[in-house]
Design an enzyme around this catalytic site. Structure first.
Site, PDB file in Angstrom:
ATOM      1  N   ARG A 109      -4.146  -8.793 -20.399  1.00  0.00           N
ATOM      2  CA  ARG A 109      -4.904  -8.289 -21.518  1.00  0.00           C
ATOM      3  C   ARG A 109      -4.452  -7.490 -22.449  1.00  0.00           C
ATOM      4  O   ARG A 109      -4.701  -7.179 -23.819  1.00  0.00           O
ATOM      5  CB  ARG A 109      -6.397  -7.763 -21.008  1.00  0.00           C
ATOM      6  CG  ARG A 109      -6.198  -6.458 -20.296  1.00  0.00           C
ATOM      7  CD  ARG A 109      -7.411  -6.144 -19.661  1.00  0.00           C
ATOM      8  NE  ARG A 109      -8.530  -5.515 -20.537  1.00  0.00           N
ATOM      9  CZ  ARG A 109      -8.573  -4.475 -21.147  1.00  0.00           C
ATOM     10  NH1 ARG A 109      -7.581  -3.656 -20.886  1.00  0.00           N
ATOM     11  NH2 ARG A 109      -9.520  -4.193 -22.010  1.00  0.00           N
ATOM     12  N   PRO A 166       0.890  -1.126   0.140  1.00  0.00           N
ATOM     13  CA  PRO A 166       0.013  -0.089  -0.019  1.00  0.00           C
ATOM     14  C   PRO A 166       0.909   1.089  -0.080  1.00  0.00           C
ATOM     15  O   PRO A 166       0.367   2.465  -0.307  1.00  0.00           O
ATOM     16  CB  PRO A 166      -0.880  -0.080   1.115  1.00  0.00           C
ATOM     17  CG  PRO A 166      -0.234  -1.261   2.029  1.00  0.00           C
ATOM     18  CD  PRO A 166       0.490  -1.969   1.221  1.00  0.00           C
ATOM     19  N   ASP A 208     -10.267   2.261 -24.604  1.00  0.00           N
ATOM     20  CA  ASP A 208     -10.373   1.802 -22.995  1.00  0.00           C
ATOM     21  C   ASP A 208     -10.216   3.049 -22.073  1.00  0.00           C
ATOM     22  O   ASP A 208      -9.369   4.223 -22.467  1.00  0.00           O
ATOM     23  CB  ASP A 208      -9.047   0.937 -22.892  1.00  0.00           C
ATOM     24  CG  ASP A 208      -9.687  -0.578 -22.914  1.00  0.00           C
ATOM     25  OD1 ASP A 208     -10.669  -0.735 -23.124  1.00  0.00           O
ATOM     26  OD2 ASP A 208      -8.659  -1.473 -22.750  1.00  0.00           O
ATOM     27  N   GLU A 221       2.116  -7.669   8.835  1.00  0.00           N
ATOM     28  CA  GLU A 221       2.332  -6.196   8.862  1.00  0.00           C
ATOM     29  C   GLU A 221       3.282  -5.769   7.767  1.00  0.00           C
ATOM     30  O   GLU A 221       3.534  -4.661   7.485  1.00  0.00           O
ATOM     31  CB  GLU A 221       3.222  -5.933  10.061  1.00  0.00           C
ATOM     32  CG  GLU A 221       2.418  -5.857  11.444  1.00  0.00           C
ATOM     33  CD  GLU A 221       0.820  -5.016  10.855  1.00  0.00           C
ATOM     34  OE1 GLU A 221       1.001  -3.946  10.644  1.00  0.00           O
ATOM     35  OE2 GLU A 221       0.034  -5.603  11.454  1.00  0.00           O
TER      36      GLU A 221
HETATM   37  N1  SAM Z   1       1.097  -2.699   7.795  1.00  0.00           N
HETATM   38  C1  SAM Z   1       1.104  -2.491   5.993  1.00  0.00           C
HETATM   39  C2  SAM Z   1       0.846  -0.992   6.055  1.00  0.00           C
HETATM   40  O1  SAM Z   1      -0.167  -0.355   6.569  1.00  0.00           O
HETATM   41  O2  SAM Z   1       1.378  -0.639   4.738  1.00  0.00           O
HETATM   42  C3  SAM Z   1      -0.171  -3.069   5.661  1.00  0.00           C
HETATM   43  C4  SAM Z   1       0.259  -4.650   5.567  1.00  0.00           C
HETATM   44  S1  SAM Z   1      -1.160  -5.648   4.744  1.00  0.00           S
HETATM   45  C5  SAM Z   1      -1.968  -6.166   6.014  1.00  0.00           C
HETATM   46  C6  SAM Z   1      -0.272  -7.098   3.985  1.00  0.00           C
HETATM   47  C7  SAM Z   1       0.237  -7.117   2.770  1.00  0.00           C
HETATM   48  O3  SAM Z   1      -0.901  -6.861   1.845  1.00  0.00           O
HETATM   49  C8  SAM Z   1       1.198  -6.058   2.320  1.00  0.00           C
HETATM   50  O4  SAM Z   1       2.567  -6.685   2.524  1.00  0.00           O
HETATM   51  C9  SAM Z   1       0.945  -6.134   0.886  1.00  0.00           C
HETATM   52  O5  SAM Z   1       1.876  -7.007   0.160  1.00  0.00           O
HETATM   53  C10 SAM Z   1      -0.490  -6.437   0.670  1.00  0.00           C
HETATM   54  N2  SAM Z   1      -1.514  -5.247   0.462  1.00  0.00           N
HETATM   55  C11 SAM Z   1      -2.289  -4.497   1.229  1.00  0.00           C
HETATM   56  N3  SAM Z   1      -2.662  -3.601   0.784  1.00  0.00           N
HETATM   57  C12 SAM Z   1      -2.226  -3.373  -0.555  1.00  0.00           C
HETATM   58  C13 SAM Z   1      -2.321  -2.422  -1.522  1.00  0.00           C
HETATM   59  N4  SAM Z   1      -3.399  -1.502  -1.486  1.00  0.00           N
HETATM   60  N5  SAM Z   1      -1.760  -2.565  -2.778  1.00  0.00           N
HETATM   61  C14 SAM Z   1      -0.725  -3.614  -2.798  1.00  0.00           C
HETATM   62  N6  SAM Z   1      -0.623  -4.637  -1.710  1.00  0.00           N
HETATM   63  C15 SAM Z   1      -1.269  -4.555  -0.672  1.00  0.00           C
END
Ligand code: SAM
Length: 243
Positions: free
Chosen positions: A162, A97, A177, A124
């Site tokens: 795609r 994220p 698109d 986490e």
């Molecule tokens: N503690 C982290 C933070 O607040 O940035 C979030 C961890 S999340 C519970 C677990 C995993 O989900 C991350 O390590 C990532 O690989 C994935 N993930 C969660 N949200 C995502 C997003 N918006 N885009 C891409 N991967 C995501």
């Protein structure tokens, strides 16, 4: 040229949940392309690289705090083993994220690359040192937090696949698109011509292709102005920097 004499686009995925793959990508366009060898998928089970009798992959964060963190040594070993099965220059991506937002330009860049190595986080997230040591670029699929990177990896792969040559077989179908030219797409209509009193716009059945094209462009611009004015602002900034 057929798929057989083209280079296969390669995807490698590292996950604690290998059974989630190919998942959605086994169906429809992506599934057919996978079966046809247009893209390939290798899935690495992070657990195979875990340490000790219990193949531990995570530990509590230094400094305290809730949750667990994926260990850097475990992930680095998994990345090295997965990279060895992929073309040398694939993009190495940690779905996160905190990452650069995934958009259609980035998707198009990835479709032109030789492939991707995708790291799916859990808990986490991942020890920061694995991100730097394995040279992972961080990419986010949106401003919300998922419980793991697997869904994000499938979103990214679906969007890229795609666009691969041979997958839809007609570059024309991507031309309008949403985002392809910085606009949201115009509305679509099909049969019946009258749906409970709501008639198909007359221009679309006029057979006048120039008028249809102009109408669609106008609709796309109006829709974008109403829903995503930020896209128009970005386009303006791009045009300005070109001049
Ligand atoms: N503690 C982290 C933070 O607040 O940035 C979030 C961890 S999340 C519970 C677990 C995993 O989900 C991350 O390590 C990532 O690989 C994935 N993930 C969660 N949200 C995502 C997003 N918006 N885009 C891409 N991967 C995501």
């Amino acid at each position: 040229m057929t798929a057989s004499n083209k280079q296969t686009w390669s995807a490698g995925v590292i996950t604690l949940f290998p059974n989630m793959f190919p998942g959605l990508l086994a169906e429809s366009l992506a599934g057919k392309a996978l079966a046809a060898g247009i893209w390939s998928l290798s899935v690495t089970d992070l657990r195979d690289f875990g340490v000790g009798k219990h193949r531990k992959v995570d530990d509590p964060p230094f400094g305290g705090g809730a949750g667990m963190v994926l260990r850097g040594d475990v992930m680095a070993a998994a990345v090295a083993a997965t990279a060895a099965q992929l073309p040398q220059n694939v993009r190495r991506i940690y779905l996160s994220p905190r990452g650069k937002p995934l958009n259609q330009n980035l998707v198009a860049d990835l479709a032109e690359s030789t492939g991707v190595l995708l790291v799916c986080g859990r808990y986490e997230g991942l020890d920061e040192r694995a991100i730097t040591a394995s040279k992972l670029e961080e990419i986010s699929i949106g401003d919300y937090v998922l419980s793991g990177g697997e869904v994000a990896a499938q979103v990214l792969l679906d969007a890229v696949i795609r666009l691969l040559p041979e997958v839809i077989g007609n570059a024309e179908s991507h031309r309008h698109d949403s985002f392809a030219d910085g606009l949201l797409e115009h509305p679509h209509y099909t049969h019946p011509r009258d749906l409970a009193g709501d008639a198909v716009p007359e221009v679309l059945i006029s057979g006048d292709h120039a008028r249809i094209e102009a109408w669609r462009r106008k609709q796309a611009e109006a829709l974008t102005r109403a829903r995503r004015p930020d896209l128009l602002e970005m386009q303006k900034a791009r045009d300005k920097s070109k001049n």
